[in-house]
Design an enzyme around this catalytic site. Structure first.
Site, PDB file in Angstrom:
ATOM      1  N   MET A   1     -17.246   6.489 -36.193  1.00  0.00           N
ATOM      2  CA  MET A   1     -17.028   5.129 -35.710  1.00  0.00           C
ATOM      3  C   MET A   1     -17.282   5.066 -34.209  1.00  0.00           C
ATOM      4  O   MET A   1     -16.653   5.795 -33.436  1.00  0.00           O
ATOM      5  CB  MET A   1     -15.586   4.695 -36.006  1.00  0.00           C
ATOM      6  CG  MET A   1     -15.408   4.175 -37.419  1.00  0.00           C
ATOM      7  SD  MET A   1     -13.747   3.494 -37.673  1.00  0.00           S
ATOM      8  CE  MET A   1     -12.787   4.985 -37.717  1.00  0.00           C
ATOM      9  N   GLN A  54     -24.142  11.148 -36.271  1.00  0.00           N
ATOM     10  CA  GLN A  54     -24.849  10.022 -36.873  1.00  0.00           C
ATOM     11  C   GLN A  54     -25.902   9.501 -35.898  1.00  0.00           C
ATOM     12  O   GLN A  54     -25.613   9.220 -34.742  1.00  0.00           O
ATOM     13  CB  GLN A  54     -23.895   8.891 -37.229  1.00  0.00           C
ATOM     14  CG  GLN A  54     -24.632   7.835 -38.049  1.00  0.00           C
ATOM     15  CD  GLN A  54     -23.782   6.635 -38.393  1.00  0.00           C
ATOM     16  OE1 GLN A  54     -23.244   5.987 -37.508  1.00  0.00           O
ATOM     17  NE2 GLN A  54     -23.675   6.330 -39.672  1.00  0.00           N
ATOM     18  N   CYS A  85     -25.405  -0.985 -39.810  1.00  0.00           N
ATOM     19  CA  CYS A  85     -24.880  -1.800 -38.721  1.00  0.00           C
ATOM     20  C   CYS A  85     -25.200  -3.289 -38.942  1.00  0.00           C
ATOM     21  O   CYS A  85     -26.353  -3.646 -39.145  1.00  0.00           O
ATOM     22  CB  CYS A  85     -25.464  -1.311 -37.397  1.00  0.00           C
ATOM     23  SG  CYS A  85     -24.711  -2.148 -36.000  1.00  0.00           S
ATOM     24  N   LYS A 127     -26.299   6.420 -44.509  1.00  0.00           N
ATOM     25  CA  LYS A 127     -25.194   5.497 -44.787  1.00  0.00           C
ATOM     26  C   LYS A 127     -25.756   4.085 -44.730  1.00  0.00           C
ATOM     27  O   LYS A 127     -26.511   3.752 -43.816  1.00  0.00           O
ATOM     28  CB  LYS A 127     -24.094   5.679 -43.747  1.00  0.00           C
ATOM     29  CG  LYS A 127     -22.895   4.757 -43.942  1.00  0.00           C
ATOM     30  CD  LYS A 127     -21.688   5.295 -43.198  1.00  0.00           C
ATOM     31  CE  LYS A 127     -20.507   4.356 -43.273  1.00  0.00           C
ATOM     32  NZ  LYS A 127     -20.641   3.213 -42.365  1.00  0.00           N
ATOM     33  N   ASN A 188     -17.578   4.038 -49.729  1.00  0.00           N
ATOM     34  CA  ASN A 188     -16.949   3.614 -48.476  1.00  0.00           C
ATOM     35  C   ASN A 188     -16.509   2.156 -48.566  1.00  0.00           C
ATOM     36  O   ASN A 188     -17.223   1.321 -49.100  1.00  0.00           O
ATOM     37  CB  ASN A 188     -17.951   3.813 -47.320  1.00  0.00           C
ATOM     38  CG  ASN A 188     -17.451   3.255 -45.988  1.00  0.00           C
ATOM     39  OD1 ASN A 188     -18.135   2.451 -45.366  1.00  0.00           O
ATOM     40  ND2 ASN A 188     -16.276   3.639 -45.572  1.00  0.00           N
ATOM     41  N   GLY A 189     -15.346   1.917 -48.009  1.00  0.00           N
ATOM     42  CA  GLY A 189     -14.845   0.550 -47.901  1.00  0.00           C
ATOM     43  C   GLY A 189     -13.434   0.421 -48.430  1.00  0.00           C
ATOM     44  O   GLY A 189     -13.173   0.660 -49.606  1.00  0.00           O
ATOM     45  N   ASP A 190     -12.508   0.084 -47.529  1.00  0.00           N
ATOM     46  CA  ASP A 190     -11.132  -0.250 -47.903  1.00  0.00           C
ATOM     47  C   ASP A 190     -10.329   0.925 -48.429  1.00  0.00           C
ATOM     48  O   ASP A 190      -9.518   0.756 -49.351  1.00  0.00           O
ATOM     49  CB  ASP A 190     -11.118  -1.401 -48.934  1.00  0.00           C
ATOM     50  CG  ASP A 190     -11.781  -2.654 -48.384  1.00  0.00           C
ATOM     51  OD1 ASP A 190     -12.038  -2.712 -47.177  1.00  0.00           O
ATOM     52  OD2 ASP A 190     -12.043  -3.566 -49.192  1.00  0.00           O
ATOM     53  N   ARG A 213     -11.845   2.472 -40.970  1.00  0.00           N
ATOM     54  CA  ARG A 213     -10.702   1.876 -40.286  1.00  0.00           C
ATOM     55  C   ARG A 213      -9.356   2.449 -40.698  1.00  0.00           C
ATOM     56  O   ARG A 213      -8.399   2.395 -39.922  1.00  0.00           O
ATOM     57  CB  ARG A 213     -10.721   0.356 -40.525  1.00  0.00           C
ATOM     58  CG  ARG A 213     -11.932  -0.334 -39.919  1.00  0.00           C
ATOM     59  CD  ARG A 213     -12.128  -1.722 -40.503  1.00  0.00           C
ATOM     60  NE  ARG A 213     -12.383  -1.665 -41.951  1.00  0.00           N
ATOM     61  CZ  ARG A 213     -12.427  -2.697 -42.759  1.00  0.00           C
ATOM     62  NH1 ARG A 213     -12.225  -3.899 -42.276  1.00  0.00           N
ATOM     63  NH2 ARG A 213     -12.670  -2.544 -44.048  1.00  0.00           N
TER      64      ARG A 213
END
Ligand SMILES: Cc1cc2nc3c(=O)[nH]c(=O)nc-3n(C[C@H](O)[C@H](O)[C@H](O)COP(=O)(O)O)c2cc1C
Length: 367
Positions: A1, A54, A85, A127, A188-190, A213
């Site tokens: 990140m 990355q 992005c 990604k 990926n996600g949540d 996150r």
């Protein structure tokens, strides 16, 4: 990140649990042209045995050269390519989540990276997001192209660019990609808790997960993830509400973690810059804990480790972890965008051979 996973934070997280911790995104052009900021971001901790970076890139020639530099000069062990992005200034030029629309160009970039990395025995992953929007999905083709290009794994963030970070991630898309390709898919996600990660791999068949996150202000999430995956490997049934097994540090333990974070940042970038850098993490660490507004504000303006110690001592060490925070989103969320900024005529064809996508040497906005 971007702005988070510098050497200090990667070290802090890796002290908690197993995992691959990826360096902040750097741009191919910045690296090839010797941009000072880019080079400064390529710092690794002495304890970091696997160097994972990355790369952002839109031009196969730059990506190939940048990959070569990473492997030959920086001893990098893993290169990930960012095609996720959603930031307008990136997609407007055809970069980030806009790029996979141009299938041929995507393939050329992936092949350039894989060729350079394979000379050093280094795996390349990519990604990406589901696509630009629901009418312009790219992830299934991207998976196929990645596979044909010799990419080692593909990570899918289950949102489109137009969604930004809003709403919920579409895990069904991750499952569809798993069905569609033979290479490992990372979902990926949540993922807010280790239990979410286990649920994701079970629902989608993904080979692993990528966490964004969820780890903000919570480096111990990796301890929980390592434990949950170890239990799964040992054949323990998943139905157990592993949320109840989440690490629930008291405020005193969180304060110790905050001190460690600031200390590592200071060791890597000097105390003044390190403390400044630490400020943005304060509200994530304290989310849901009892701490007065004045104290929070003072912590968010901290400028030395000695001052930090004085302030942290004012927190109530026995305050229990705010369990209501478990499983809830953290970090940026926002709302969907009205549209995705794209270069003129971008959607007219999906080829992109010879497309010139201008790459900003100092792009640092992430994914
Ligand atoms: C502050 C911030 C910086 C990010 N930077 C990057 C980045 O540099 N590269 C990338 O692939 N994704 C980046 N992301 C996206 C995350 O990796 C992840 O795909 C996204 O947040 C969804 O996963 P999550 O729900 O686990 O957060 C960033 C996200 C945030 C919130």
């Amino acid at each position: 990140m971007a702005g988070i996973t510098n050497a200090a934070y990667r070290r802090l997280c890796s002290e908690q649990g197993a995992g691959l911790y990826v360096c902040e995104m750097i741009t191919s052009r910045g690296l090839v042209e010797g941009d000072a900021t880019t080079r400064q971001m390529l710092v690794f901790d002495a304890q970091e045995s696997i160097r994972s970076v990355q790369l952002y890139g839109t031009d196969p020639a730059y990506v190939g050269k940048a990959t070569e530099i990473l492997c030959a000069e920086y001893g990098v062990d893993h290169v990930d390519l960012n095609f996720g992005c959603p930031v307008p200034k990136v997609t407007r030029k055809g970069g980030g989540a806009a790029l996979p629309w141009k299938r041929t160009l995507l393939g050329e970039i992936l092949v350039a990276a894989v060729q350079a990395a394979s000379r050093h025995g280094v795996p390349v992953t990519m990604k990406t997001r589901k696509g630009i929007d629901e009418d312009h999905l790219t992830y299934l083709d991207a998976g196929r192209i990645a596979q044909e290009s010799g990419v080692a794994a593909i990570a899918l963030h289950g949102r489109t660019a137009i969604q930004g970070y809003s709403g919920t991630a579409d895990w069904d898309a991750i499952a569809r990609l798993v069905e569609h390709v033979d290479l490992p898919v990372l979902g990926n996600g949540d993922i807010w808790e280790a239990a979410d990660a286990i649920r994701m791999v079970e629902q989608t068949g993904a080979a692993g997960v990528v966490v964004g996150r969820g780890c903000l202000g919570r480096p111990w999430l990796f301890r929980d993830l390592a434990a949950a995956f170890a239990r799964r490997l040992a054949g323990e049934v998943a139905q157990q509400p592993s949320r109840s097994r989440a690490t629930l540090p008291r405020l005193g333990e969180v304060a110790t973690m905050m001190r460690r974070h600031a200390e590592l940042l200071s060791a890597h970038m000097g105390e003044e810059r390190g403390c400044k850098e630490f400020r943005k993490h304060v509200s994530w660490y304290l989310k849901g804990f009892p701490a007065g507004g004045d104290l929070r504000r003072a912590l968010a303006l901290v400028s030395s480790l000695a001052e930090l110690d004085v302030l942290l001592a004012q927190l109530e060490p026995d305050a229990a972890f705010p369990v209501a925070e478990l499983g809830t989103p953290r970090g940026r969320q926002g709302s969907p965008r009205k549209n995705v900024a794209l270069p003129e005529g971008w959607l007219e064809d999906t080829d992109g051979t010879g497309s010139v996508v201008r790459e900003d040497a100092s792009e640092t906005t992430g994914g």
